[in-house]
Write a protein that holds these residues in place. Sequence first.
Motif, PDB file in Angstrom:
ATOM      1  N   ALA A 158      12.645   2.068 -10.580  1.00  0.00           N
ATOM      2  CA  ALA A 158      13.704   3.275 -10.643  1.00  0.00           C
ATOM      3  C   ALA A 158      13.663   4.348  -9.462  1.00  0.00           C
ATOM      4  O   ALA A 158      14.691   5.188  -9.573  1.00  0.00           O
ATOM      5  CB  ALA A 158      13.644   3.777 -12.294  1.00  0.00           C
ATOM      6  N   CYS A 159      12.535   4.683  -9.006  1.00  0.00           N
ATOM      7  CA  CYS A 159      12.572   5.676  -8.106  1.00  0.00           C
ATOM      8  C   CYS A 159      13.409   5.501  -6.941  1.00  0.00           C
ATOM      9  O   CYS A 159      13.378   4.674  -6.304  1.00  0.00           O
ATOM     10  CB  CYS A 159      11.099   5.825  -7.416  1.00  0.00           C
ATOM     11  N   PRO A 160      14.457   6.599  -6.752  1.00  0.00           N
ATOM     12  CA  PRO A 160      15.414   6.510  -6.032  1.00  0.00           C
ATOM     13  C   PRO A 160      14.984   6.465  -4.482  1.00  0.00           C
ATOM     14  O   PRO A 160      15.810   5.990  -3.767  1.00  0.00           O
ATOM     15  CB  PRO A 160      16.645   7.890  -6.193  1.00  0.00           C
ATOM     16  N   THR A 161      14.018   7.174  -4.187  1.00  0.00           N
ATOM     17  CA  THR A 161      13.453   7.171  -2.921  1.00  0.00           C
ATOM     18  C   THR A 161      12.327   6.264  -2.600  1.00  0.00           C
ATOM     19  O   THR A 161      11.363   6.155  -1.525  1.00  0.00           O
ATOM     20  CB  THR A 161      13.023   8.533  -2.431  1.00  0.00           C
ATOM     21  N   ASP A 162      11.935   5.406  -3.545  1.00  0.00           N
ATOM     22  CA  ASP A 162      10.753   4.373  -3.449  1.00  0.00           C
ATOM     23  C   ASP A 162       9.467   5.185  -3.016  1.00  0.00           C
ATOM     24  O   ASP A 162       8.650   4.580  -2.211  1.00  0.00           O
ATOM     25  CB  ASP A 162      11.100   3.376  -2.014  1.00  0.00           C
ATOM     26  N   ALA A 163       9.342   6.083  -3.766  1.00  0.00           N
ATOM     27  CA  ALA A 163       8.264   7.146  -3.332  1.00  0.00           C
ATOM     28  C   ALA A 163       6.610   6.589  -4.021  1.00  0.00           C
ATOM     29  O   ALA A 163       5.748   7.034  -3.478  1.00  0.00           O
ATOM     30  CB  ALA A 163       8.382   8.538  -3.786  1.00  0.00           C
ATOM     31  N   ILE A 164       6.911   5.572  -5.136  1.00  0.00           N
ATOM     32  CA  ILE A 164       5.769   4.908  -5.536  1.00  0.00           C
ATOM     33  C   ILE A 164       5.424   3.769  -4.768  1.00  0.00           C
ATOM     34  O   ILE A 164       6.011   2.638  -4.907  1.00  0.00           O
ATOM     35  CB  ILE A 164       5.924   4.476  -7.239  1.00  0.00           C
ATOM     36  N   VAL A 165       4.672   3.977  -3.839  1.00  0.00           N
ATOM     37  CA  VAL A 165       4.578   2.856  -2.763  1.00  0.00           C
ATOM     38  C   VAL A 165       3.415   1.897  -3.369  1.00  0.00           C
ATOM     39  O   VAL A 165       3.717   0.818  -2.588  1.00  0.00           O
ATOM     40  CB  VAL A 165       3.774   3.474  -1.425  1.00  0.00           C
ATOM     41  N   LYS A 166       2.722   2.021  -4.407  1.00  0.00           N
ATOM     42  CA  LYS A 166       1.967   1.077  -5.050  1.00  0.00           C
ATOM     43  C   LYS A 166       1.700   1.764  -6.474  1.00  0.00           C
ATOM     44  O   LYS A 166       1.648   2.655  -6.453  1.00  0.00           O
ATOM     45  CB  LYS A 166       1.006   0.177  -4.285  1.00  0.00           C
ATOM     46  N   PRO A 167       1.307   0.660  -7.324  1.00  0.00           N
ATOM     47  CA  PRO A 167       0.850   1.068  -8.791  1.00  0.00           C
ATOM     48  C   PRO A 167       0.012   2.438  -8.649  1.00  0.00           C
ATOM     49  O   PRO A 167      -1.254   2.051  -7.830  1.00  0.00           O
ATOM     50  CB  PRO A 167       0.356  -0.057  -9.413  1.00  0.00           C
TER      51      PRO A 167
END
Length: 327
Positions: free
Chosen positions: A205-214
């Motif tokens: 869901a992160c619009p900017t793909d900020a969660i690069v891995k768990p």
Amino acid sequence: MNSKRLKEISKLAGFDLCGITTPEVIPEAVDYFERWIENGFHAEMEWIGKNRERRYDPKKLMDGVKSVIILGLNYYKPNTDELGQTEASAAHNNSGLVSRYARGKDYHKVIRRKTEDMIYRVLKEENELSQDSFNWWVDYGPFLERSYAVKAGIGYIGKNSMLINKEYGSWIFLSEIVTTLELEPDDPTDLDHGKCGSCRLCIEACPTDAIVKPRVVDSNKCISYLTIERPSMIPDELADKFGNMIFGCDICQEVCPHNLERQVLSAHKDFVGTKGVGEFINLDKILNLKSREEFLKLTAGTPLTRPKEDGLKRNAEIVKRNKGKKC
Ligand code: B12
């Protein structure tokens, strides 16, 4: 004083959660932190890489530390849309959305008052202790709050890197007291706060793909960082993804199934919108601010002072542009 009594006092002082642990270094947390900095995921928050020995080791924060007390405060309030008030929401067409933690009074101030009250109450019952037996921080201290919260049994770390509690989900502020008082620590393995399993909703869901891995957030891409902490201009390719978010971001928390199941209304009146800027903030009101005085009249006592007038205006311009594109 024993741990049971201390926890009773924390409730009297107004805290929702209290966990106790020892001041030992947590190697896994140090590892995470070191790798995060090495990767440059702290972006322009240079301050966070300083004083690392102090950040890793609570014993370096005060002489004779025996216990770490982690406190939690629930700030959950539903959004207007969740209440079905779409008309109210529509009336905010020219407004930016403020993330939930920032709608009322500045939590640093609220927690400060409660912590001082708690220490005062402990001192009334413990003659051998003095103010010097305690030190405390909220947020800005050199302290790995989420990791010590795990160790103190307050929750587990979700894939969105939030500390998730079995009762309140992740809608909690954390703060800590270190003390020379020897207390019985909590057993974190004793508690079931849930788990993420194969769920990846926050990552997707992160619009900017900020969660690069768990469990790892790259601040360079995180809307929260960009709208609150980043001092400079924001690249268009990221700004275009902010939607109407003007200050902070809650998306990775809002999609979390644990948070959908655990919506406990905050009992703390200081966090209601009327004590601060509220859920929506009019864009023109911000863009037309003429002086520092006007800026402070709008934001003083709330977290929105953090990006300063220029940062808030920058965010308002982005939201205005995004709204224009939608039409
Ligand atoms: C810098 C910072 C940010 C940065 C970086 C965030 C990040 N994910 O690192 C930015 C500006 C992006 C940010 C955003 C937000 N923040 Co912030 N932030 C901080 C601050 C000051 C430091 C965090 C830090 O050290 N990050 C570096 C990483 C490596 O550390 P970490 O996130 O704590 O992660 C630790 C664990 O994941 C751990 N770990 C991983 N697996 C395991 C397993 C075990 C067993 C253990 C023990 C540990 C462990 O290792 C890490 C190092 O200790 C803390 C306050 C503090 N002093 O801790 C608040 C804090 C984390 N933020 C908070 C909040 C509320 C937010 C926002 C929700 C605000 C918003 N609505 O916009 C967003 C959430 C974004 C997100 N998904 O993280 C709360 C979180 C409360 C909670 N329930 O988790 C805190 C604790 C402030 C507070 N006092 O309440 N934040």
